[in-house]
Write a protein that holds these residues in place. Structure first.
Motif, PDB file in Angstrom:
ATOM      1  N   PHE A 112      59.808  46.939  14.901  1.00 41.01           N
ATOM      2  CA  PHE A 112      61.168  47.053  14.375  1.00 41.01           C
ATOM      3  C   PHE A 112      61.464  46.437  13.040  1.00 41.01           C
ATOM      4  N   LEU A 113      62.412  46.668  12.359  1.00 39.28           N
ATOM      5  CA  LEU A 113      62.710  45.997  11.037  1.00 39.28           C
ATOM      6  C   LEU A 113      64.188  45.542  11.026  1.00 39.28           C
ATOM      7  N   ILE A 114      64.686  44.647  10.433  1.00 37.56           N
ATOM      8  CA  ILE A 114      65.933  44.489  10.203  1.00 37.56           C
ATOM      9  C   ILE A 114      66.524  44.570   8.727  1.00 37.56           C
ATOM     10  N   GLN A 141      64.004  50.795  14.906  1.00 35.98           N
ATOM     11  CA  GLN A 141      62.806  51.140  15.766  1.00 35.98           C
ATOM     12  C   GLN A 141      61.831  52.074  15.038  1.00 35.98           C
ATOM     13  N   VAL A 142      60.548  51.658  14.622  1.00 35.21           N
ATOM     14  CA  VAL A 142      59.613  52.568  13.939  1.00 35.21           C
ATOM     15  C   VAL A 142      58.617  52.881  14.765  1.00 35.21           C
ATOM     16  N   GLU A 143      58.367  54.436  14.616  1.00 37.92           N
ATOM     17  CA  GLU A 143      57.205  54.957  15.439  1.00 37.92           C
ATOM     18  C   GLU A 143      56.609  55.769  14.266  1.00 37.92           C
ATOM     19  N   ASP A 160      55.832  49.674   2.826  1.00 40.26           N
ATOM     20  CA  ASP A 160      56.576  48.358   2.622  1.00 40.26           C
ATOM     21  C   ASP A 160      57.898  48.409   3.352  1.00 40.26           C
ATOM     22  N   MET A 161      58.180  49.636   3.986  1.00 42.91           N
ATOM     23  CA  MET A 161      59.295  49.841   4.779  1.00 42.91           C
ATOM     24  C   MET A 161      60.763  49.677   4.027  1.00 42.91           C
ATOM     25  N   SER A 162      60.639  49.676   2.831  1.00 43.60           N
ATOM     26  CA  SER A 162      61.818  49.707   1.767  1.00 43.60           C
ATOM     27  C   SER A 162      61.844  51.000   0.739  1.00 43.60           C
ATOM     28  N   ARG A 167      59.018  57.937  12.577  1.00 41.59           N
ATOM     29  CA  ARG A 167      60.427  58.477  13.393  1.00 41.59           C
ATOM     30  C   ARG A 167      61.057  57.305  13.410  1.00 41.59           C
ATOM     31  N   LEU A 168      62.442  57.313  13.097  1.00 41.00           N
ATOM     32  CA  LEU A 168      63.591  56.108  12.975  1.00 41.00           C
ATOM     33  C   LEU A 168      64.437  56.155  14.205  1.00 41.00           C
TER      34      LEU A 168
END
Length: 199
Positions: free
Chosen positions: A10-12, A92-94, A120-122, A187-188
């Motif tokens: 997960f990420l915030i 949630q990240v898959e 980096d999920m940014s 997949r988000l």
């Protein structure tokens, strides 16, 4: 090669727009809002939470996604954001990347879709490519852009693969497409994180 997606974690994100993006209001992907909003803050708790994430999950050079598999940490992070009046949501990240996985679940609010992003999920590779102003690049991507869903993402891997074919064609033709550290199809889903989410 297996096409089974792993639940990585997960990420915030805060609702603060990333300054480098001129965002279409419908887009709700990785590139839109600030990921891990405590990263730039200097209060003691923010620094401690950021350092903990780097030491436990982010500080490796092995192409892992910057996500957190641990719900207890996520809850502490979310609570501190709320104490600082930072409005947040949780994603949630898959992916096909199995370096970090989690068995934890949070209630899904909405499935957002598939996106091609940097580890980096940014950074959204898709969004940056689609925002290029070159008319030839726009023409190459136009047929695939029509398949974006209401969140500016794709509803299936097939469309992501078509996008990747377009991108490779442009690189082959000599176009200077941004190089990313470890681009990954993800997949988000937006998930609920609150005091009741974590036991």
């Amino acid at each position: 090669m297996s096409n089974a997606f792993y639940k990585n974690g997960f990420l915030i994100k805060s609702y603060e727009e990333q300054s480098s993006y001129n965002v279409d209001d419908t887009y709700f992907g990785i590139g839109r809002y600030t990921t891990w909003p405590l990263d730039t803050l200097t209060d003691t708790v923010s620094v401690r939470l950021t350092t903990e994430a780097i030491e436990r999950w982010f500080g490796y050079q092995d192409n892992r996604l910057e996500v957190v598999p641990d719900l207890e940490y996520l809850q502490r992070y979310a609570n501190h954001c709320r104490e600082l009046n930072i409005s947040i949501f949780c994603i949630q990240v898959e992916s096909l990347n199995s370096i970090i996985t989690t068995a934890h679940s949070l209630p899904v609010i909405r499935c957002l879709g598939y996106e091609y992003v940097d580890a980096d999920m940014s950074t959204s590779c898709i969004y940056e490519d689609f925002a290029m102003t070159d008319s030839y690049v726009q023409n190459i991507f136009r047929p695939i852009k029509q398949y974006l869903n209401q969140y500016g993402l794709f509803d299936s891997m097939d469309y992501v693969q078509k996008y990747e074919i377009c991108r490779k064609q442009l690189i082959k033709e000599g176009y200077d497409m941004e190089e990313y550290f470890s681009p990954t199809v993800v997949r988000l889903s937006e998930v609920a994180i609150d005091e009741q989410s974590v036991g």
